[in-house]
Design an enzyme around this catalytic site. Structure first.
Site, PDB file in Angstrom:
ATOM      1  N   GLY A 129       0.858  -1.177   0.000  1.00 37.90           N
ATOM      2  CA  GLY A 129       0.000   0.000   0.000  1.00 37.90           C
ATOM      3  C   GLY A 129       0.898   1.231   0.000  1.00 37.90           C
ATOM      4  O   GLY A 129       1.648   1.456   0.954  1.00 37.90           O
TER       5      GLY A 129
ATOM      6  N   VAL B  38      -0.999   6.041   4.446  1.00 39.55           N
ATOM      7  CA  VAL B  38      -0.345   5.353   5.567  1.00 39.55           C
ATOM      8  C   VAL B  38       0.944   4.682   5.091  1.00 39.55           C
ATOM      9  O   VAL B  38       1.992   4.790   5.737  1.00 39.55           O
ATOM     10  CB  VAL B  38      -1.282   4.302   6.213  1.00 39.55           C
ATOM     11  CG1 VAL B  38      -0.558   3.569   7.340  1.00 39.55           C
ATOM     12  CG2 VAL B  38      -2.550   4.954   6.750  1.00 39.55           C
ATOM     13  N   GLY B  39       0.873   4.006   3.941  1.00 42.64           N
ATOM     14  CA  GLY B  39       2.034   3.248   3.462  1.00 42.64           C
ATOM     15  C   GLY B  39       3.217   4.152   3.139  1.00 42.64           C
ATOM     16  O   GLY B  39       4.356   3.893   3.556  1.00 42.64           O
TER      17      GLY B  39
ATOM     18  N   ARG C 233     -15.259   1.653  10.802  1.00 42.77           N
ATOM     19  CA  ARG C 233     -14.210   0.771  10.285  1.00 42.77           C
ATOM     20  C   ARG C 233     -14.810  -0.539   9.771  1.00 42.77           C
ATOM     21  O   ARG C 233     -14.334  -1.117   8.801  1.00 42.77           O
ATOM     22  CB  ARG C 233     -13.173   0.494  11.377  1.00 42.77           C
ATOM     23  CG  ARG C 233     -12.384   1.716  11.796  1.00 42.77           C
ATOM     24  CD  ARG C 233     -11.301   1.333  12.789  1.00 42.77           C
ATOM     25  NE  ARG C 233     -10.595   2.500  13.306  1.00 42.77           N
ATOM     26  CZ  ARG C 233     -10.972   3.187  14.370  1.00 42.77           C
ATOM     27  NH1 ARG C 233     -12.061   2.842  15.025  1.00 42.77           N
ATOM     28  NH2 ARG C 233     -10.270   4.220  14.778  1.00 42.77           N
TER      29      ARG C 233
ATOM     30  N   ASN D 113     -11.966  -4.883   2.226  1.00 45.25           N
ATOM     31  CA  ASN D 113     -10.580  -4.989   2.685  1.00 45.25           C
ATOM     32  C   ASN D 113     -10.160  -6.431   2.970  1.00 45.25           C
ATOM     33  O   ASN D 113      -8.977  -6.769   2.827  1.00 45.25           O
ATOM     34  CB  ASN D 113     -10.352  -4.085   3.909  1.00 45.25           C
ATOM     35  CG  ASN D 113     -10.182  -2.628   3.494  1.00 45.25           C
ATOM     36  OD1 ASN D 113     -10.157  -2.322   2.301  1.00 45.25           O
ATOM     37  ND2 ASN D 113     -10.073  -1.728   4.451  1.00 45.25           N
TER      38      ASN D 113
ATOM     39  N   HIS E  88      -9.858  -2.283  18.051  1.00 50.89           N
ATOM     40  CA  HIS E  88      -9.622  -0.942  17.511  1.00 50.89           C
ATOM     41  C   HIS E  88     -10.926  -0.444  16.901  1.00 50.89           C
ATOM     42  O   HIS E  88     -11.106  -0.430  15.695  1.00 50.89           O
ATOM     43  CB  HIS E  88      -8.522  -1.041  16.450  1.00 50.89           C
ATOM     44  CG  HIS E  88      -8.082   0.282  15.903  1.00 50.89           C
ATOM     45  ND1 HIS E  88      -7.713   1.339  16.694  1.00 50.89           N
ATOM     46  CD2 HIS E  88      -7.933   0.711  14.619  1.00 50.89           C
ATOM     47  CE1 HIS E  88      -7.357   2.367  15.921  1.00 50.89           C
ATOM     48  NE2 HIS E  88      -7.495   2.004  14.663  1.00 50.89           N
TER      49      HIS E  88
HETATM   50  N1  APR Z   1      -2.659  -4.391  -3.637  1.00 50.98           N
HETATM   51  C1  APR Z   1      -1.822  -3.353  -3.365  1.00 50.98           C
HETATM   52  N2  APR Z   1      -2.281  -2.113  -3.048  1.00 50.98           N
HETATM   53  C2  APR Z   1      -3.594  -1.924  -2.996  1.00 50.98           C
HETATM   54  C3  APR Z   1      -4.525  -2.964  -3.270  1.00 50.98           C
HETATM   55  C4  APR Z   1      -3.996  -4.241  -3.606  1.00 50.98           C
HETATM   56  N3  APR Z   1      -4.801  -5.270  -3.885  1.00 50.98           N
HETATM   57  N4  APR Z   1      -5.774  -2.450  -3.138  1.00 50.98           N
HETATM   58  C5  APR Z   1      -5.631  -1.150  -2.782  1.00 50.98           C
HETATM   59  N5  APR Z   1      -4.328  -0.830  -2.714  1.00 50.98           N
HETATM   60  C6  APR Z   1      -3.712   0.462  -2.398  1.00 50.98           C
HETATM   61  C7  APR Z   1      -4.394   1.638  -3.098  1.00 50.98           C
HETATM   62  O1  APR Z   1      -4.027   1.708  -4.475  1.00 50.98           O
HETATM   63  C8  APR Z   1      -3.894   2.818  -2.281  1.00 50.98           C
HETATM   64  O2  APR Z   1      -2.714   3.381  -2.840  1.00 50.98           O
HETATM   65  O3  APR Z   1      -3.836   0.803  -1.020  1.00 50.98           O
HETATM   66  C9  APR Z   1      -3.579   2.202  -0.913  1.00 50.98           C
HETATM   67  C10 APR Z   1      -4.426   2.768   0.208  1.00 50.98           C
HETATM   68  O4  APR Z   1      -4.052   4.081   0.390  1.00 50.98           O
HETATM   69  P1  APR Z   1      -5.067   5.238   0.865  1.00 50.98           P
HETATM   70  O5  APR Z   1      -6.304   5.177   0.041  1.00 50.98           O
HETATM   71  O6  APR Z   1      -4.293   6.504   0.927  1.00 50.98           O
HETATM   72  O7  APR Z   1      -5.494   4.761   2.337  1.00 50.98           O
HETATM   73  P2  APR Z   1      -4.660   4.966   3.693  1.00 50.98           P
HETATM   74  O8  APR Z   1      -5.058   6.228   4.329  1.00 50.98           O
HETATM   75  O9  APR Z   1      -3.232   4.707   3.415  1.00 50.98           O
HETATM   76  O10 APR Z   1      -5.275   3.784   4.578  1.00 50.98           O
HETATM   77  C11 APR Z   1      -4.998   2.434   4.281  1.00 50.98           C
HETATM   78  O11 APR Z   1      -4.884   1.783   6.583  1.00 50.98           O
HETATM   79  O12 APR Z   1      -5.349   2.913   8.571  1.00 50.98           O
HETATM   80  C12 APR Z   1      -5.839   2.036   7.601  1.00 50.98           C
HETATM   81  O13 APR Z   1      -8.226   2.461   7.633  1.00 50.98           O
HETATM   82  C13 APR Z   1      -7.051   2.604   6.880  1.00 50.98           C
HETATM   83  O14 APR Z   1      -7.722   0.536   5.839  1.00 50.98           O
HETATM   84  C14 APR Z   1      -7.070   1.771   5.626  1.00 50.98           C
HETATM   85  C15 APR Z   1      -5.571   1.543   5.352  1.00 50.98           C
END
Ligand code: APR
Length: 314
Positions: free
Chosen positions: A10, A14-15, A89, A96, A176
């Site tokens: 990701g 967050v990532g 959530r 998810n 959580h």
């Molecule tokens: N494989 C890889 N990446 C993926 C996939 C997948 N199958 N599906 C989605 N993603 C990526 C998206 O492309 C996106 O870049 O996950 C990323 C999520 O990033 P954001 O939308 O910015 O979300 P973020 O705020 O990072 O939160 C991610 O962490 O804290 C938790 O509740 C939050 O479940 C959420 C997660």
């Protein structure tokens, strides 16, 4: 000695923030993975180009598949949908769970001995998805939530009292989510229980605000959820594992009888070291605190019951 290798799945808020903290904290080389073409590669390159300025030697690369992740010591799972205003959530669970199952199954094939740190929400349920799909023992599937929940409580107490956040220690147990269990009795300012320092009314307000979790941030941001504090929580876990610091940190752990709970992920204090989750630390709980923890665990178990029965069986 080889530098530790950390996969962050990701490359969203967050990532990418996690990759930023891990590399600038000198914790290891980072592989950032995302489905979006170019995004993990672009963000990894951008982060790496900061290295000469901020003086770190960690390599960062981005990828859309898992080849480059092979042999990772730690996998941090952040991919998935984040909350929007009005969502809980739990509303993220079905979408998810599929993402987590796919990402964890593909990543652990390349890194059989890794330690998984889960961040995707709903956190405790996604930990169970990762445990089933990976087949890893509980020592190597750990959820980041308690550090964030306690950090929020510490921040609110520090703001209320006008003291450094460093002087405030707090404890929040449970899932959580809405039923998390902040424990004022185990919350101290420089060793003095906060129950002796704040009125019941002020403390209740802080407990309530803590239990809302990042809900108020989701409302303010409108387009996503918190990420700076969650990434800081992941950093603290990775640091304790990679440097074998054996910190006692509140994390989501698959309980096996501790606190009278079994076969459910819930937030409890645990020791994090080179082997991952090296033991659950069990402070004594009052009857009321225990009941609240069991209620919270019951809520998590009910959500876990909604997962597809064949998850992790193929
Ligand atoms: N494989 C890889 N990446 C993926 C996939 C997948 N199958 N599906 C989605 N993603 C990526 C998206 O492309 C996106 O870049 O996950 C990323 C999520 O990033 P954001 O939308 O910015 O979300 P973020 O705020 O990072 O939160 C991610 O962490 O804290 C938790 O509740 C939050 O479940 C959420 C997660």
């Amino acid at each position: 000695m080889k530098k530790p290798k950390i996969t962050v799945i990701g490359a969203g808020n967050v990532g990418a923030t996690t990759a930023h903290r891990l590399s600038e904290g000198h914790l290891g080389d980072v592989v950032l993975v995302d489905v979006l073409e170019g995004v993990p590669q672009g963000k990894a390159l951008d982060l790496y180009q900061a290295a000469p300025v901020v003086h770190h030697d960690c390599m960062l690369v981005g990828a859309n598949d898992y080849e480059a992740t092979a042999g990772s010591d730690i996998i941090v799972m952040t991919a998935g949908l984040a909350r929007k205003p009005g969502m809980s959530r739990d509303d993220l669970q079905d979408a998810n769970a599929k993402i987590v199952a796919e990402c964890i199954s593909r990543s652990v094939r390349k890194s059989r001995d890794s330690i998984i740190i889960m961040v995707t929400n709903p956190l405790d349920v996604m930990c169970e998805v990762a445990r089933r799909v990976s087949g890893f023992p509980r020592e190597r599937v750990i959820g980041m939530a308690g550090i964030l929940d306690t950090a929020r409580m510490r921040a609110f107490i520090a703001m209320e009292m006008g003291v450094s956040t460093d002087s405030v220690f707090a404890l929040v147990l449970g899932g959580h989510g809405d039923s998390m269990v902040p424990l004022p009795r185990y919350t101290t300012v420089s060793g003095v229980p906060v129950t002796e320092l704040l009125s019941k009314e002020r403390l209740d307000a802080i407990v309530q605000r803590t239990a809302q979790g990042g809900g108020e941030i989701v409302k303010l941001l409108k387009t996503g959820s918190a990420y700076y504090a969650p990434a800081a929580g992941v950093y603290e876990m990775v640091d304790s594992i990679i440097r074998d610091r054996k910190k006692i940190l509140p994390c989501a752990v698959y309980l096996q009888g501790e606190f009278g709970l079994k076969d459910v992920f819930v937030g409890v204090p645990c020791k994090l070291g080179a082997e991952g989750m090296e033991g659950v630390f069990q402070p004594k709980l009052s009857a009321e605190e225990k009941a609240l923890l069991h209620k919270s665990a019951g809520d998590v178990a009910a959500q876990i019951g909604k997962l597809p029965a064949d998850l992790g069986k193929n």
